[in-house]
Design an enzyme around this catalytic site. Structure first.
Site, PDB file in Angstrom:
ATOM      1  N   ARG A  61     -18.845  -6.145  -0.261  1.00  0.00           N
ATOM      2  CA  ARG A  61     -17.585  -6.864  -0.060  1.00  0.00           C
ATOM      3  C   ARG A  61     -17.249  -7.726  -1.271  1.00  0.00           C
ATOM      4  O   ARG A  61     -16.086  -8.075  -1.494  1.00  0.00           O
ATOM      5  CB  ARG A  61     -17.647  -7.723   1.210  1.00  0.00           C
ATOM      6  CG  ARG A  61     -16.381  -8.519   1.477  1.00  0.00           C
ATOM      7  CD  ARG A  61     -16.285  -9.004   2.922  1.00  0.00           C
ATOM      8  NE  ARG A  61     -17.478  -9.693   3.352  1.00  0.00           N
ATOM      9  CZ  ARG A  61     -17.753 -10.977   3.108  1.00  0.00           C
ATOM     10  NH1 ARG A  61     -16.898 -11.724   2.410  1.00  0.00           N
ATOM     11  NH2 ARG A  61     -18.856 -11.525   3.569  1.00  0.00           N
ATOM     12  N   TYR A 114      10.280  -5.601  -4.014  1.00  0.00           N
ATOM     13  CA  TYR A 114       9.610  -4.793  -2.999  1.00  0.00           C
ATOM     14  C   TYR A 114       9.657  -5.565  -1.688  1.00  0.00           C
ATOM     15  O   TYR A 114       9.260  -6.730  -1.634  1.00  0.00           O
ATOM     16  CB  TYR A 114       8.177  -4.517  -3.444  1.00  0.00           C
ATOM     17  CG  TYR A 114       7.262  -4.004  -2.372  1.00  0.00           C
ATOM     18  CD1 TYR A 114       7.607  -2.890  -1.608  1.00  0.00           C
ATOM     19  CD2 TYR A 114       6.035  -4.624  -2.126  1.00  0.00           C
ATOM     20  CE1 TYR A 114       6.758  -2.419  -0.623  1.00  0.00           C
ATOM     21  CE2 TYR A 114       5.176  -4.152  -1.157  1.00  0.00           C
ATOM     22  CZ  TYR A 114       5.547  -3.054  -0.402  1.00  0.00           C
ATOM     23  OH  TYR A 114       4.701  -2.596   0.581  1.00  0.00           O
ATOM     24  N   ASP A 196       5.011  -8.014 -11.219  1.00  0.00           N
ATOM     25  CA  ASP A 196       4.728  -6.736 -10.577  1.00  0.00           C
ATOM     26  C   ASP A 196       5.094  -5.637 -11.565  1.00  0.00           C
ATOM     27  O   ASP A 196       6.264  -5.435 -11.881  1.00  0.00           O
ATOM     28  CB  ASP A 196       5.538  -6.600  -9.280  1.00  0.00           C
ATOM     29  CG  ASP A 196       5.161  -5.359  -8.482  1.00  0.00           C
ATOM     30  OD1 ASP A 196       4.776  -4.340  -9.100  1.00  0.00           O
ATOM     31  OD2 ASP A 196       5.254  -5.394  -7.244  1.00  0.00           O
ATOM     32  N   LYS A 221       0.942   4.013  -6.330  1.00  0.00           N
ATOM     33  CA  LYS A 221       2.060   4.673  -6.992  1.00  0.00           C
ATOM     34  C   LYS A 221       1.604   5.403  -8.256  1.00  0.00           C
ATOM     35  O   LYS A 221       0.816   6.329  -8.182  1.00  0.00           O
ATOM     36  CB  LYS A 221       3.150   3.638  -7.273  1.00  0.00           C
ATOM     37  CG  LYS A 221       3.510   2.735  -6.085  1.00  0.00           C
ATOM     38  CD  LYS A 221       3.942   3.491  -4.844  1.00  0.00           C
ATOM     39  CE  LYS A 221       4.588   2.609  -3.792  1.00  0.00           C
ATOM     40  NZ  LYS A 221       3.730   1.583  -3.197  1.00  0.00           N
TER      41      LYS A 221
END
Length: 395
Positions: A61, A114, A196, A221
Site C-alpha cells: 500500500r 473535467y 492537468d 487516457k
C-alpha cells in the site's frame, strides 16, 4: 521508508528526445541475463526484518516494485527530477492534489474542466472548508483578478492562500491557458499551481518547466492509450509535496493494481507514435470540419484562427488529438453520434480508437457548454475512413 531505487537512473538517457525516453525509461538494469521488460510484481508484502525506515519496500500500500518503473518513466518525461506517483484512477490523483488546499484558502479552477474534477472540488471544499472559485482560464486578466481577490480575502486566515488549478487545453471547450503567465502570477501571490496535463501529455507540454508545482494525469487516457485500464498519476519536483501526496495515497488507499500499471507502462512505449498519428488525423479532420456547412464552430488549437492557437504554438510541442465542434441543435448532435459506423459513441478519450460524444448529455456538464457540442477523440485509424464516416453522419 526510504524512497525506492528506480529501475534505471533518472539521468540514464539525458541526451535523448522524449519519444526515445518513452521507449527506454523504466527498464531493468542492463546486466547479463536480465529481462528487457520489468516483471509484474504481485507481492503484497516484502521481507523487512530490520528497521523498515531503511527499506525501500515493506507493504504494497505504501510502495511496490510494480509501480516503480512507470513512476520513474513519468517523472523523467515531466522533467520532475523525482519519480511520479501512480494512483488507482485519475480522480483519485485529482482528489489527492485538491486535498492540499488548506482550510480557509481558495481553490481557483476553470469553469470548463473535467467534470469529475469540478465535482471532487465541490465535495472537498465543503469538507475542508475552503472557497471554490471558477474562472475562464483563457482570460488571463480575470484569473489574476481572482487570485488577487482570493489572496486578499484569505490573508492571515489560512496557511496559504490556496491553489490555482489549470487545465489546458480545457475539457471539452479546448481553451488554452497562458500557463507561464498564470503560474508566475499565482506563485507571486503564494498559491500552489497544479496543471492537468492529460490532453497534452508530457510529449506536447511539460508544465513543471512552465512554473507549475504539480502535474496531474489521467493515465487511463493517452499514457496507457488502449482504453483498458483506469489509473491516474501525480508528478512534482518538490520533495515535500511528493511526501504529502504519497501520504495521502497511502492513508486513503487510492492505490493501483500491479497488472494495470504494467499495462500502462507497456502502453507508454508507443505514446509517441500513437500521438503522432492521432495528431496528424486530427489536424486534417479539424480543417475539414471548420469548412463544413453543417458545423457552427470548430475548436482545435491547431487551426490558425482558433483563439488558443498562438498560445498553444508558444508553449506546446503540438496541438493534440481532441477536437470539439458545434452543430445547430442537441438533436442534430445526438443524431450525428448515432449515425457514425466507425467512430465509437462513448465517453473517455486518448485510446487508439476514435470516439465521439455529445458532451451536454451529461447532467453535470457546465451549462456554458453548447447543447450541440460534440467532442472527438481522434484515433489512429485511416484518415480517409474516419472522415468519410463523419461526413456521412453530418449529412
Amino acid at each position: 521508508m526510504t524512497q525506492p531505487e528506480p529501475a534505471s537512473s533518472p539521468a540514464r538517457h539525458p541526451e535523448f528526445a522524449p519519444d526515445t525516453i518513452v521507449v527506454e525509461t523504466g527498464r531493468p538494469q542492463r546486466v547479463d541475463g536480465a529481462s528487457v521488460n520489468p516483471p509484474i510484481d504481485l507481492s503484497s508484502t516484502f521481507v523487512s526484518a530490520g528497521d523498515i525506515s531503511n527499506s525501500p519496500y515493506a507493504y504494497a500500500r505504501f510502495d511496490t516494485p510494480a509501480w516503480t518503473p512507470f513512476e520513474e518513466a513519468l517523472g523523467q518525461l515531466e522533467h520532475a527530477g523525482l519519480p511520479g506517483l501512480v494512483f488507482g484512477s485519475g480522480l483519485a490523483a485529482i482528489s489527492a492534489v485538491i486535498s492540499l488546499v488548506p482550510a480557509g484558502g481558495t481553490l481557483i479552477i476553470p469553469t470548463h474542466s473535467y467534470q469529475g474534477a469540478l465535482a471532487s472540488a465541490e465535495q472537498i471544499a465543503g469538507r475542508q472548508n475552503f472557497d471554490l472559485v471558477t474562472v475562464d482560464i483563457a482570460d488571463t486578466e480575470a484569473v489574476i483578478a481572482a487570485l488577487d481577490e482570493a489572496g486578499h480575502a484569505t490573508a492571515g486566515e489560512a496557511a496559504s492562500p490556496g491553489m490555482l488549478w489549470i487545465e489546458s487545453p480545457t475539457n471539452p471547450m479546448l481553451e488554452v491557458a497562458d500557463v507561464p503567465a498564470l503560474t508566475a502570477a499565482a506563485k507571486d501571490r503564494g498559491f500552489l499551481v497544479s496543471v492537468d496535463n492529460t490532453f497534452a501529455t508530457p510529449l506536447l507540454q511539460t508544465p513543471l518547466d512552465l512554473g507549475a508545482d504539480i502535474v496531474v494525469h489521467s493515465v487511463t487516457k493517452y499514457l496507457a492509450g488502449h482504453s483498458d485500464v483506469v489509473l491516474g498519476a501525480v508528478v512534482t519536483s518538490s520533495t515535500g509535496l511528493r511526501e504529502e501526496l504519497h501520504t495521502e495515497r497511502s492513508m486513503r488507499g487510492g492505490i493501483a493494481g500491479p497488472f494495470e500499471v504494467w499495462l500502462a507502462l507497456r502502453g507508454l512505449r508507443t505514446l509517441a507514435v500513437r500521438l503522432d498519428r492521432a495528431q496528424a488525423n486530427a489536424q486534417v479532420i479539424a480543417e475539414r470540419l471548420a469548412a463544413h456547412p453543417a458545423v457552427v464552430e470548430t475548436r482545435y488549437p491547431g487551426l490558425p484562427n482558433d483563439p488558443g492557437h498562438a498560445r498553444a504554438s508558444a508553449q506546446m510541442n503540438g496541438f493534440g488529438a481532441i477536437i470539439s465542434f458545434t452543430v445547430a441543435t442537441a438533436d442534430k448532435a445526438t443524431a450525428i453520434a448515432e449515425a457514425v459506423r466507425l467512430w465509437t459513441p462513448a465517453t473517455s478519450l486518448g485510446g487508439v480508437e476514435s470516439l465521439i460524444e455529445r458532451r451536454r448529455r451529461h447532467p453535470s456538464e457546465p451549462a456554458t457548454v453548447p447543447e450541440g457540442l460534440i467532442r472527438l477523440s481522434v484515433g489512429i485509424e485511416n484518415l480517409d475512413d474516419l472522415w468519410a464516416d463523419l461526413e456521412a453522419a453530418l449529412a
